[in-house]
Scaffold this motif. Sequence first.
Motif, mmCIF file in Angstrom:
data_model
loop_
_atom_site.group_PDB
_atom_site.id
_atom_site.type_symbol
_atom_site.label_atom_id
_atom_site.label_comp_id
_atom_site.label_asym_id
_atom_site.label_seq_id
_atom_site.Cartn_x
_atom_site.Cartn_y
_atom_site.Cartn_z
ATOM 1 N N PRO A 242 46.542 19.472 89.431
ATOM 2 C CA PRO A 242 46.463 19.184 87.994
ATOM 3 C C PRO A 242 47.430 18.106 87.521
ATOM 4 C CG PRO A 242 47.783 21.139 88.346
ATOM 5 C CD PRO A 242 47.320 20.681 89.712
ATOM 6 N N ALA A 243 47.977 17.312 88.447
ATOM 7 C CA ALA A 243 49.001 16.338 88.060
ATOM 8 C C ALA A 243 48.505 15.372 86.993
ATOM 9 C CB ALA A 243 49.479 15.564 89.293
ATOM 10 N N ALA A 244 47.221 15.040 87.015
ATOM 11 C CA ALA A 244 46.683 14.082 86.040
ATOM 12 C C ALA A 244 46.263 14.743 84.738
ATOM 13 C CB ALA A 244 45.499 13.336 86.645
ATOM 14 N N ALA A 245 46.380 16.067 84.651
ATOM 15 C CA ALA A 245 46.057 16.742 83.397
ATOM 16 C C ALA A 245 47.101 16.398 82.339
ATOM 17 C CB ALA A 245 45.990 18.249 83.610
ATOM 18 N N ILE A 246 46.687 16.362 81.105
ATOM 19 C CA ILE A 246 47.618 16.092 80.000
ATOM 20 C C ILE A 246 48.438 17.354 79.743
ATOM 21 C CG2 ILE A 246 47.788 15.559 77.538
ATOM 22 C CD1 ILE A 246 45.196 13.919 77.903
#
Length: 444
Positions: A242-246
């Motif tokens: 989920p690193a690219a999740a806001i």
Amino acid sequence: MTDSRLTPKALIIGAPRSGSGKTSVTIGLLRAFARRGIRVRGVKSGPDYIDPGFHQAATGLEGLNLDSWAMEPDLVAHLLDHAAQDTDLLLIESAMGLFDGIDGGEGRTGSAADLARLLDIPVLLVLDVSGQSQTAAAVAVGFRHYDAKVRTKGIVINRAGSERHIRLSRTAIEAAGMPVVGAVLRSDALALPERHLGLVQASEHGGIQDYIDRLADVMETSVDLDAVLSLAQPIALRRGNPAAAIPPPGQRIAIASDAAFTFLYPHLGAHWRAQGAELVPFSPLNDEGPALDCDICWLPGGYPELHAGQLSAANRFRNRIRHFAQMKPVHGECGGFMVLGTGLVDADGVRHVMTALLSHSTSFAKRKMNLGYRQVRLLGDGPLGSAGEVLRGHEFHYASVIDPGRDEPFAEIADGTGQPLGLSGGRRGHVSGTFFHAIARTTL
């Protein structure tokens, strides 16, 4: 690493173009399978934020967007893995035509075909045969051969004019080697209500459950549900990242939530809650303001232009949010951005006073469609990230900025192919806003 848990089956519901009836077929199938006791979840490919509400209304399970352009593959995998935890069947509704997207690089076009390739999910094609019959077979054959990695496994004939029309279309399609698993007659009663941004939201549809039941009735009598289920294929899940999740913009997030403020992507709220944040709803239309013990106030998109008079008269809301903004961040997206300005001109040309937390003014009387993928580089630290960070998302509105105001810009903005579009939104003190709907961060 592949997950060893039992995984759900999945099927993409696609079409040659928008307006083919994908949404009605998808909603009807979702409810029909739910009636059988199958834990079925609807997924929307692309940035559409209205259809997931109908999917949730049909199944009771929260909808989801999967977007191959805006979301990095690791985030797609993470969201899909999370959605599969309480699900037996995923029906993924395509946006526009199955292969429609932008020139975003291999696997990053935003089309449902990207998901079909990435996840090896077969396709059920909805063919609107109005105005044709045997020619529908040529379209079906074209889909079967256009891309060998996108497997069109079955056809639903839609909007046929008569049983004879069905017979002509079905015979030609099956003679070409494509199985027809259903045929739906044309009926105005099956059309979903629409307005300027597309469908009326599920939450606004007074008889939504009766309507969905009618769609399910049609699917049960017109479509071979067992055949559709046999086309779906188990998908190999992986944990993703989920690193690219806001990330959540605060621990307690005051979020406007009523008929004027509805467009929060399901994956954002789900991720924020999974990270331990609490979403605290309030209703500006009921003259409520954000709870002062929250860390941030978020005004999502919606249809404030339809409620501009009521918002303008909501003095307690305006006073409360102004007080909040003196101490803590306030952010508005699209409709929320419009409400943060000094005034909003409705479709009749009447100007309504808004919160004036930013200095711009907008108008729905001077309509201009703004539509497409967007990527932004933040120009200051704020709720969406730090200065210099790049996010991907979407813009879809008809409102025009009639006075740009005097605030600092929120971001530099470009289209989905990277072509610069100038500056976007505004920042003043703790307040920020933009027409841009954020979907995900970029880390690659």
